[in-house]
Design a protein around this motif. Structure first.
Motif, PDB file in Angstrom:
ATOM      1  N   CYS A  31     -22.562  59.391   8.979  1.00 16.24           N
ATOM      2  CA  CYS A  31     -23.772  58.961   9.667  1.00 16.24           C
ATOM      3  C   CYS A  31     -24.878  58.759   8.638  1.00 16.24           C
ATOM      4  O   CYS A  31     -25.178  59.666   7.859  1.00 16.24           O
ATOM      5  CB  CYS A  31     -24.192  60.000  10.703  1.00 16.24           C
ATOM      6  N   SER A  43     -18.011  55.397  17.721  1.00 17.39           N
ATOM      7  CA  SER A  43     -19.062  54.382  17.670  1.00 17.39           C
ATOM      8  C   SER A  43     -20.438  54.989  17.444  1.00 17.39           C
ATOM      9  O   SER A  43     -21.361  54.294  17.035  1.00 17.39           O
ATOM     10  CB  SER A  43     -19.094  53.579  18.973  1.00 17.39           C
ATOM     11  N   VAL A  44     -20.570  56.282  17.737  1.00 21.08           N
ATOM     12  CA  VAL A  44     -21.865  56.948  17.662  1.00 21.08           C
ATOM     13  C   VAL A  44     -21.674  58.329  17.037  1.00 21.08           C
ATOM     14  O   VAL A  44     -20.644  58.969  17.229  1.00 21.08           O
ATOM     15  CB  VAL A  44     -22.507  57.039  19.068  1.00 21.08           C
ATOM     16  N   CYS A  45     -22.647  58.785  16.303  1.00 23.43           N
ATOM     17  CA  CYS A  45     -22.595  60.105  15.676  1.00 23.43           C
ATOM     18  C   CYS A  45     -22.658  61.193  16.754  1.00 23.43           C
ATOM     19  O   CYS A  45     -23.589  61.194  17.565  1.00 23.43           O
ATOM     20  CB  CYS A  45     -23.746  60.277  14.692  1.00 23.43           C
ATOM     21  N   GLU A  50     -26.926  58.654  16.702  1.00 23.20           N
ATOM     22  CA  GLU A  50     -27.218  57.363  16.069  1.00 23.20           C
ATOM     23  C   GLU A  50     -25.939  56.519  15.955  1.00 23.20           C
ATOM     24  O   GLU A  50     -24.834  57.042  15.921  1.00 23.20           O
ATOM     25  CB  GLU A  50     -27.820  57.575  14.683  1.00 23.20           C
ATOM     26  N   PHE A  51     -26.139  55.207  15.849  1.00 22.85           N
ATOM     27  CA  PHE A  51     -25.028  54.268  15.729  1.00 22.85           C
ATOM     28  C   PHE A  51     -24.786  53.845  14.285  1.00 22.85           C
ATOM     29  O   PHE A  51     -23.930  53.021  14.022  1.00 22.85           O
ATOM     30  CB  PHE A  51     -25.299  53.022  16.584  1.00 22.85           C
ATOM     31  N   SER A  52     -25.539  54.397  13.346  1.00 22.92           N
ATOM     32  CA  SER A  52     -25.483  53.961  11.946  1.00 22.92           C
ATOM     33  C   SER A  52     -24.394  54.714  11.176  1.00 22.92           C
ATOM     34  O   SER A  52     -24.666  55.576  10.357  1.00 22.92           O
ATOM     35  CB  SER A  52     -26.846  54.170  11.283  1.00 22.92           C
TER      36      SER A  52
END
Length: 131
Positions: A31, A43-45, A50-52
């Motif tokens: 992440c 797809s998400v932390c 977060e999506f990064s």
């Protein structure tokens, strides 16, 4: 005829992991917001939402956190591998992954490194062996 190892079909989220195995590279997502390694691919932390997430190559080195020795194969592909161990490995980078050790059972605290079992489609299944 030998059975092939049961592995999932890559999803849109896990495809980069499986593509890296073709080059014998163990990868995980990190992440970019909270810096946590994320395993299994998502797809998400799961920590901060977060999506990064970006993919990062890992060393493949770690320590056995837990071990369960199996004397009966869970799948026909494992029939010639018994006894084998299902292990939780604490990777040097700080994440924990579940995998297998084939051969003599490891003990908790053993140092391990990633090994690869070739799959029919060019991917490789990451397993571990005692160093």
């Amino acid at each position: 005829m030998s059975e092939t190892f049961p592995v999932p079909e890559p999803s849109a989220v896990s495809a980069p992991f499986w593509a890296a195995t073709e080059k014998h590279q163990l990868t995980m997502q990190r992440c970019e917001s909270c810096d946590r390694l994320v395993w299994y691919p998502r797809s998400v932390c799961p920590r901060c939402g977060e999506f990064s997430l970006r993919w990062e190559q890992l060393s493949g080195q770690g320590v056995v956190y837990a071990v369960s020795v199996h004397h009966r194969p869970a799948h026909p592909a494992f029939a010639d591998k018994v006894p084998y161990s299902v292990v939780l490995v604490d990777l040097d980078e700080g994440a924990r992954i579940m995998s297998n050790v084939f051969g003599p059972p490891p003990t908790v605290g053993d140092s391990v490194s990633v090994e690869w079992i070739p799959l029919d489609d060019g991917r490789n299944l990451p397993t571990f062996e005692v160093r």
